[in-house]
Motif scaffolding. Structure first.
Motif, PDB file in Angstrom:
ATOM      1  N   PRO A  32       0.844  -1.194   0.000  1.00 52.59           N
ATOM      2  CA  PRO A  32       0.000   0.000   0.000  1.00 52.59           C
ATOM      3  C   PRO A  32       0.879   1.243   0.000  1.00 52.59           C
ATOM      4  N   PHE A  33       0.391   2.329  -0.620  1.00 51.06           N
ATOM      5  CA  PHE A  33       1.145   3.574  -0.500  1.00 51.06           C
ATOM      6  C   PHE A  33       0.746   4.321   0.764  1.00 51.06           C
ATOM      7  N   MET A  34      -0.411   3.941   1.355  1.00 51.45           N
ATOM      8  CA  MET A  34      -0.762   4.517   2.652  1.00 51.45           C
ATOM      9  C   MET A  34      -1.854   3.684   3.312  1.00 51.45           C
ATOM     10  N   TYR A  35      -1.897   3.788   4.646  1.00 45.70           N
ATOM     11  CA  TYR A  35      -3.015   3.333   5.462  1.00 45.70           C
ATOM     12  C   TYR A  35      -3.697   4.594   5.972  1.00 45.70           C
ATOM     13  N   LYS A  36      -5.037   4.630   5.895  1.00 48.24           N
ATOM     14  CA  LYS A  36      -5.710   5.841   6.365  1.00 48.24           C
ATOM     15  C   LYS A  36      -7.179   5.571   6.643  1.00 48.24           C
ATOM     16  N   ASN A  37      -7.719   6.298   7.603  1.00 48.60           N
ATOM     17  CA  ASN A  37      -9.119   6.115   7.993  1.00 48.60           C
ATOM     18  C   ASN A  37     -10.036   7.066   7.234  1.00 48.60           C
ATOM     19  N   ILE A  38      -9.988   6.976   5.904  1.00 49.72           N
ATOM     20  CA  ILE A  38     -10.887   7.763   5.055  1.00 49.72           C
ATOM     21  C   ILE A  38     -11.546   6.841   4.036  1.00 49.72           C
ATOM     22  N   ASP A  39     -12.660   7.321   3.473  1.00 53.60           N
ATOM     23  CA  ASP A  39     -13.350   6.585   2.413  1.00 53.60           C
ATOM     24  C   ASP A  39     -14.113   7.602   1.567  1.00 53.60           C
ATOM     25  N   PRO A  40     -13.543   8.044   0.428  1.00 54.68           N
ATOM     26  CA  PRO A  40     -14.178   9.096  -0.360  1.00 54.68           C
ATOM     27  C   PRO A  40     -15.473   8.674  -1.052  1.00 54.68           C
ATOM     28  N   ILE A  41     -15.793   7.372  -1.071  1.00 51.29           N
ATOM     29  CA  ILE A  41     -17.070   6.937  -1.643  1.00 51.29           C
ATOM     30  C   ILE A  41     -18.155   6.919  -0.571  1.00 51.29           C
ATOM     31  N   VAL A  42     -17.886   6.259   0.555  1.00 53.81           N
ATOM     32  CA  VAL A  42     -18.901   6.114   1.601  1.00 53.81           C
ATOM     33  C   VAL A  42     -19.003   7.357   2.478  1.00 53.81           C
ATOM     34  N   PHE A  43     -17.858   7.997   2.751  1.00 51.13           N
ATOM     35  CA  PHE A  43     -17.838   9.198   3.594  1.00 51.13           C
ATOM     36  C   PHE A  43     -17.168  10.355   2.868  1.00 51.13           C
ATOM     37  N   SER A  50     -14.532   6.795   8.998  1.00 44.85           N
ATOM     38  CA  SER A  50     -14.299   5.484   8.394  1.00 44.85           C
ATOM     39  C   SER A  50     -13.337   4.653   9.237  1.00 44.85           C
ATOM     40  N   HIS A  51     -13.420   3.331   9.050  1.00 44.13           N
ATOM     41  CA  HIS A  51     -12.384   2.458   9.594  1.00 44.13           C
ATOM     42  C   HIS A  51     -11.116   2.585   8.741  1.00 44.13           C
ATOM     43  N   LEU A  52     -10.056   1.961   9.177  1.00 52.35           N
ATOM     44  CA  LEU A  52      -8.762   2.057   8.509  1.00 52.35           C
ATOM     45  C   LEU A  52      -8.772   1.286   7.197  1.00 52.35           C
ATOM     46  N   HIS A  53      -8.204   1.885   6.145  1.00 43.27           N
ATOM     47  CA  HIS A  53      -8.107   1.245   4.838  1.00 43.27           C
ATOM     48  C   HIS A  53      -6.663   1.198   4.364  1.00 43.27           C
ATOM     49  N   SER A  54      -6.393   0.242   3.490  1.00 46.54           N
ATOM     50  CA  SER A  54      -5.106   0.152   2.783  1.00 46.54           C
ATOM     51  C   SER A  54      -5.342   0.625   1.362  1.00 46.54           C
ATOM     52  N   PHE A  55      -4.543   1.595   0.900  1.00 48.64           N
ATOM     53  CA  PHE A  55      -4.753   2.216  -0.406  1.00 48.64           C
ATOM     54  C   PHE A  55      -3.647   1.836  -1.386  1.00 48.64           C
ATOM     55  N   PHE A  56      -4.059   1.583  -2.639  1.00 44.32           N
ATOM     56  CA  PHE A  56      -3.153   1.246  -3.729  1.00 44.32           C
ATOM     57  C   PHE A  56      -3.512   2.103  -4.940  1.00 44.32           C
ATOM     58  N   GLY A  57      -2.512   2.435  -5.762  1.00 41.12           N
ATOM     59  CA  GLY A  57      -2.786   3.183  -6.987  1.00 41.12           C
ATOM     60  C   GLY A  57      -2.428   4.643  -6.864  1.00 41.12           C
ATOM     61  N   SER A  58      -3.302   5.520  -7.346  1.00 38.39           N
ATOM     62  CA  SER A  58      -3.008   6.953  -7.394  1.00 38.39           C
ATOM     63  C   SER A  58      -2.996   7.570  -6.005  1.00 38.39           C
ATOM     64  N   ASP A  59      -1.901   8.289  -5.700  1.00 34.53           N
ATOM     65  CA  ASP A  59      -1.790   8.926  -4.385  1.00 34.53           C
ATOM     66  C   ASP A  59      -2.510  10.266  -4.317  1.00 34.53           C
ATOM     67  N   ALA A  60      -3.242  10.623  -5.374  1.00 32.84           N
ATOM     68  CA  ALA A  60      -3.987  11.883  -5.355  1.00 32.84           C
ATOM     69  C   ALA A  60      -5.295  11.768  -4.576  1.00 32.84           C
ATOM     70  N   VAL A  61      -5.620  10.575  -4.103  1.00 36.60           N
ATOM     71  CA  VAL A  61      -6.903  10.370  -3.435  1.00 36.60           C
ATOM     72  C   VAL A  61      -6.951  11.106  -2.098  1.00 36.60           C
ATOM     73  N   THR A  62      -8.088  11.758  -1.863  1.00 35.04           N
ATOM     74  CA  THR A  62      -8.376  12.419  -0.584  1.00 35.04           C
ATOM     75  C   THR A  62      -9.848  12.161  -0.263  1.00 35.04           C
ATOM     76  N   ILE A  63     -10.323  12.753   0.823  1.00 36.23           N
ATOM     77  CA  ILE A  63     -11.738  12.599   1.174  1.00 36.23           C
ATOM     78  C   ILE A  63     -12.664  13.200   0.122  1.00 36.23           C
ATOM     79  N   ASN A  64     -12.131  14.074  -0.739  1.00 42.65           N
ATOM     80  CA  ASN A  64     -12.966  14.779  -1.715  1.00 42.65           C
ATOM     81  C   ASN A  64     -12.856  14.223  -3.133  1.00 42.65           C
ATOM     82  N   THR A  65     -12.075  13.178  -3.343  1.00 40.30           N
ATOM     83  CA  THR A  65     -11.868  12.672  -4.704  1.00 40.30           C
ATOM     84  C   THR A  65     -13.182  12.214  -5.315  1.00 40.30           C
TER      85      THR A  65
END
Length: 327
Positions: A32-43, A50-65
């Motif tokens: 993963p490029f990061m672990y983070k407690n965000i979810d731009p689809i559900v929240f 959100s609970h903790l997630h493992s993220f892969f792919g584009s690092d441009a993702v934020t809560i507003n993506t």
């Protein structure tokens, strides 16, 4: 193995594995490029819900993506420069003394059209998809369409009460998860074809078939849990037991590469590379991924649990059928 999970044994007994050897492409990620407690689809637009997630792919993702273009402005850690999608799953944790730590990853793979029929259209830009059920606590609550399964790679092991293998994996712990393969290109609503992996039929009325995404994730727990386990595995997902397994996706493939992917689904019985204007399949990233919003949210599991305990909204879950449901 729970009856709602499409197991390898089921596929073999039904003769489906032979049918599933159709053309496909895949992208791999080592970590993963990061672990983070965000979810731009559900929240969307919210921290600490959100609970903790493992993220892969584009690092441009934020809560507003919300768009493919936003992701395409970032750096990807996927081994294909044309894939700037973002993929995320609830973080798998193992028990280390009195704490829970992220399980070591061996490989995250995103397969496209493995075992599905020829796609009619490319995955549209701005498509968002969910698969699985974040609120499931038992096998009967898991959406059957996602065909989720947890198992020890190349090893027959029974499944324990928490949905994970009931004894030590001598190789990798692996999980599979299928996403919708139909889309309305005007509304971006998604759905599953009738049938099941290896025996899919038609899309719902008003929808067209697109390359189907499947997650395949391998974890290597041999060093983290050197003594192994017997019975209930010392594992959990950030959302709960194995039955809450789920995945999220926001489309970020460049338009030319997405169109090239459709052509690969016409071939049979082989892997097909997807290339594009940004480079060729298999090229490792030259940029270094980083959290686009490091000052907000947390990568610490205990902190994420504490944050969720303070949230003022009811528990939110969703299912993977054809649209998000707030429960």
């Amino acid at each position: 193995m729970p009856s709602t999970i499409l197991t390898r044994a089921t596929l073999l007994s039904g003769g489906l594995l032979a049918q599933m050897a159709s053309a496909y492409t895949q992208v791999n990620v080592a970590a993963p490029f990061m672990y983070k407690n965000i979810d731009p689809i559900v929240f969307p637009g919210q921290y600490d819900k959100s609970h903790l997630h493992s993220f892969f792919g584009s690092d441009a993702v934020t809560i507003n993506t919300n768009t493919s273009a936003e992701l395409q402005a970032g750096c990807t850690n996927v081994e294909n420069p044309n894939d700037l999608s973002v993929y995320w799953v609830p973080t798998l944790l193992y028990q280390s003394g009195s704490t829970w730590e992220p399980a070591p990853l061996s490989r995250f793979s995103a397969y496209y059209s493995l075992g599905d029929n020829q796609a009619e259209i490319a995955i549209p830009q701005n498509t968002k998809m969910l698969a699985g059920s974040a609120s499931a606590k038992a096998a009967a609550e898991m959406p059957a369409e996602a065909a989720i399964e947890w198992f020890c790679e190349n090893q027959d092991v029974t499944i324990g009460d928490n949905g994970f293998p009931s004894s030590t994996c001598s190789t990798h712990l692996q999980t599979l998860l299928y996403f919708p393969n139909c889309v309305n290109p005007d509304t971006l609503e998604t759905a599953y074809k009738a049938g099941q992996p290896g025996n899919y039929k038609e899309c719902p009325s008003g929808m067209s078939s697109m390359p189907q995404l499947r997650f395949s994730i391998r974890y290597d727990l041999r060093k983290a849990l050197p003594d192994g386990w017997s019975g209930s595995a010392p594992l959990q997902l950030a959302c709960g037991n194995a039955y809450c397994s789920h995945g999220d996706f926001i489309m970020g493939w460049t338009e030319d590469a997405a169109e090239n992917m459709v052509a690969t689904t016409a071939a049979k019985n082989k892997f097909s590379s997807v290339n594009g204007a940004l480079g060729n399949d298999g090229e490792e990233p030259t940029c270094k991924s980083a959290d686009a919003d490091p000052d907000h949210g947390t990568s610490d599991y205990a902190e994420s649990v504490a944050a969720m305990s303070k949230r003022s909204i009811p528990e939110v879950g969703w299912t993977s059928r054809n649209r998000m449901l707030r429960l």
